[in-house]
Design a protein around this motif. Structure first.
Motif, PDB file in Angstrom:
ATOM      1  N   ASP A   1      42.777  47.446 -12.600  1.00 50.61           N
ATOM      2  CA  ASP A   1      44.176  46.669 -13.150  1.00 50.61           C
ATOM      3  C   ASP A   1      44.195  45.301 -12.631  1.00 50.61           C
ATOM      4  OD1 ASP A   1      45.024  49.141 -13.910  1.00 50.61           O
ATOM      5  OD2 ASP A   1      45.895  49.395 -11.646  1.00 50.61           O
TER       6      ASP A   1
ATOM      7  N   LEU B   1      54.578  47.068 -18.587  1.00 50.02           N
ATOM      8  CA  LEU B   1      53.250  47.573 -18.205  1.00 50.02           C
ATOM      9  C   LEU B   1      52.271  46.915 -18.871  1.00 50.02           C
ATOM     10  CD1 LEU B   1      54.225  51.382 -19.345  1.00 50.02           C
ATOM     11  CD2 LEU B   1      54.265  50.490 -17.182  1.00 50.02           C
TER      12      LEU B   1
ATOM     13  N   ALA C   1      47.989  52.850 -21.556  1.00 52.27           N
ATOM     14  CA  ALA C   1      48.866  52.225 -20.464  1.00 52.27           C
ATOM     15  C   ALA C   1      48.720  53.206 -19.298  1.00 52.27           C
ATOM     16  CB  ALA C   1      50.388  52.178 -20.674  1.00 52.27           C
TER      17      ALA C   1
ATOM     18  N   GLY D   1      50.186  52.957 -16.161  1.00 55.47           N
ATOM     19  CA  GLY D   1      51.151  53.120 -15.119  1.00 55.47           C
ATOM     20  C   GLY D   1      51.230  51.880 -14.243  1.00 55.47           C
TER      21      GLY D   1
ATOM     22  N   GLY E   1      51.991  48.382 -13.772  1.00 60.44           N
ATOM     23  CA  GLY E   1      53.175  47.381 -14.078  1.00 60.44           C
ATOM     24  C   GLY E   1      54.201  47.231 -13.006  1.00 60.44           C
TER      25      GLY E   1
ATOM     26  N   TYR F   1      58.160  48.272 -12.284  1.00 56.18           N
ATOM     27  CA  TYR F   1      59.515  49.065 -12.417  1.00 56.18           C
ATOM     28  C   TYR F   1      60.738  48.440 -11.530  1.00 56.18           C
ATOM     29  CZ  TYR F   1      55.022  51.751 -12.681  1.00 56.18           C
ATOM     30  OH  TYR F   1      53.967  52.519 -12.802  1.00 56.18           O
TER      31      TYR F   1
ATOM     32  N   ARG G   1      53.186  57.543 -16.220  1.00 56.36           N
ATOM     33  CA  ARG G   1      53.262  56.972 -17.409  1.00 56.36           C
ATOM     34  C   ARG G   1      54.153  57.686 -18.314  1.00 56.36           C
ATOM     35  NH1 ARG G   1      46.927  57.724 -19.026  1.00 56.36           N
ATOM     36  NH2 ARG G   1      46.673  57.408 -16.777  1.00 56.36           N
TER      37      ARG G   1
ATOM     38  N   ILE H   1      60.822  49.162 -22.416  1.00 50.64           N
ATOM     39  CA  ILE H   1      59.617  48.837 -21.742  1.00 50.64           C
ATOM     40  C   ILE H   1      58.765  47.993 -22.653  1.00 50.64           C
ATOM     41  CG2 ILE H   1      57.145  49.960 -21.518  1.00 50.64           C
ATOM     42  CD1 ILE H   1      58.381  52.542 -21.387  1.00 50.64           C
TER      43      ILE H   1
ATOM     44  N   THR I   1      54.853  45.779 -23.103  1.00 45.68           N
ATOM     45  CA  THR I   1      53.618  45.815 -22.701  1.00 45.68           C
ATOM     46  C   THR I   1      52.949  44.474 -22.753  1.00 45.68           C
ATOM     47  OG1 THR I   1      53.178  46.283 -24.946  1.00 45.68           O
ATOM     48  CG2 THR I   1      53.712  48.184 -23.483  1.00 45.68           C
TER      49      THR I   1
END
Length: 323
Positions: A108, A128, A163, A165, A167, A169, A188, A198, A200
């Motif tokens: 990531d 994400l 994706a 997960g 990201g 939140y 995810r 959401i 991206t």
């Protein structure tokens, strides 16, 4: 750091959760990269490393980092609780109003963190990162595409391809995730299940700082199967659809047995086929009803901790996390 600095990190705006297992070659580099990116956009942040039973120097190195920087925290699990439960436990332990989830092995990109924070501050509940290209073998690509296809067909909600997960939140999203009380949280998929908006951001996977990936074909297959099962209660009803089809075939065969004398056919063979199809109908009907019952039992009894902790470092003494 000074006493004032410690007061600042006691109430972070953003918490970055980093899952690790045997990442002694990466934890210092990922922490430095995260700190550099977060200092450019956030005055108050902290980092939670959660270790999933490393047998190298990962815990020792992160402990030393905790001694040098109170913004860095550590959770050490009593054993390996898997790739879904351990990272989710760290998310639930986070104190920030925004929570970032990522891995320690640089799969990531830390460079996305400032943009995550900017979009989250602008009001997006979930942002994400989505990988542009997955460099895998043809076999792994086939099973990955098959997994996404099954999730689209049988899943209760669509999963965003590529994706993982990674990201940010919002706190209300984390609260919603906890209320779902999943024993094997497929985050995810759960993020989509919450219904929050959401956004991206596509990105190219950066090179690893060191070491090798802990994933292989079998761990990824296990992850995909757990994700499909966890995000698709409708899959439990699949035998009912099969029962419906076999029921139609039974009726067709019975009709063939009745009409076969018109063309000098063998009604015995048609009747035998009808009996076989009828047995398949009853069998799939039973499995389908059993699956629905299992789903209901699962909904009513999910209440277990995601992980058990061996120790915590740099957390407030009165802070508890129920996961």
């Amino acid at each position: 750091m000074s006493h004032i600095d410690r007061e600042l990190v006691s109430n972070p705006e953003v918490t970055v959760c980093i899952a690790c297992r045997n990442e002694e070659q990466n934890v210092e580099a990922i922490a430095a990269a995260v700190i550099a990116e977060m200092e450019s956009v956030a005055a108050r942040f902290d980092i939670i490393f959660i270790d999933n039973e490393s047998n190298d120097r990962t815990v020792e190195i992160v402990t030393q980092m905790c001694d040098r920087d109170p913004r860095i925290k550590l959770i050490v699990n009593t054993r390996n609780f898997g790739q879904m439960r351990s990272p989710t436990h760290a998310i639930y332990a986070a104190q920030g109003s925004g929570v970032i989830s990522m891995c320690a092995d640089f799969q990531d990109s830390p460079a996305l963190l400032p943009e995550f924070v900017r979009r989250w501050r602008a009001g997006t509940p979930i942002v994400l990162g989505v990988r542009k290209v997955e460099k895998n073998s043809l076999l792994l690509k086939f099973f990955r595409n098959l997994s996404y296809s099954l999730q689209r067909r049988f899943g209760d909600y669509p999963v965003i391809p590529n994706a993982t997960g990674f990201g940010i939140y919002d706190r209300k999203v984390v609260t919603a995730l906890k209320r779902l009380n999943e024993p094997e949280p497929f985050v995810r998929g759960m993020l989509v299940e919450t219904g929050y908006r959401i956004e991206t951001i596509p990105f190219d996977r950066p090179p690893r700082a060191g070491g090798r990936s802990k994933n292989n074909f079998f761990t990824l297959l296990d992850f995909a199967l757990n994700g499909l099962a966890g995000s698709s209660r409708g899959l439990l009803r699949a035998p009912l659809y099969a029962a419906f089809l076999f029921g139609l075939l039974t009726l067709v065969c019975l009709a063939g047995a009745v009409l076969s004398p018109l063309w000098d056919g063998s009604w015995q063979l048609w009747l035998f086929a009808a009996l076989l199809e009828g047995q398949m109908t009853l069998m799939f009907l039973f499995f389908g009803l059993l699956g629905v019952q299992i789903g209901l039992i699962s909904e009513r009894t999910r209440n277990q901790p995601l992980v058990l902790e061996r120790e915590r470092i740099n957390f407030p003494p009165d802070y508890t996390c129920e996961s």
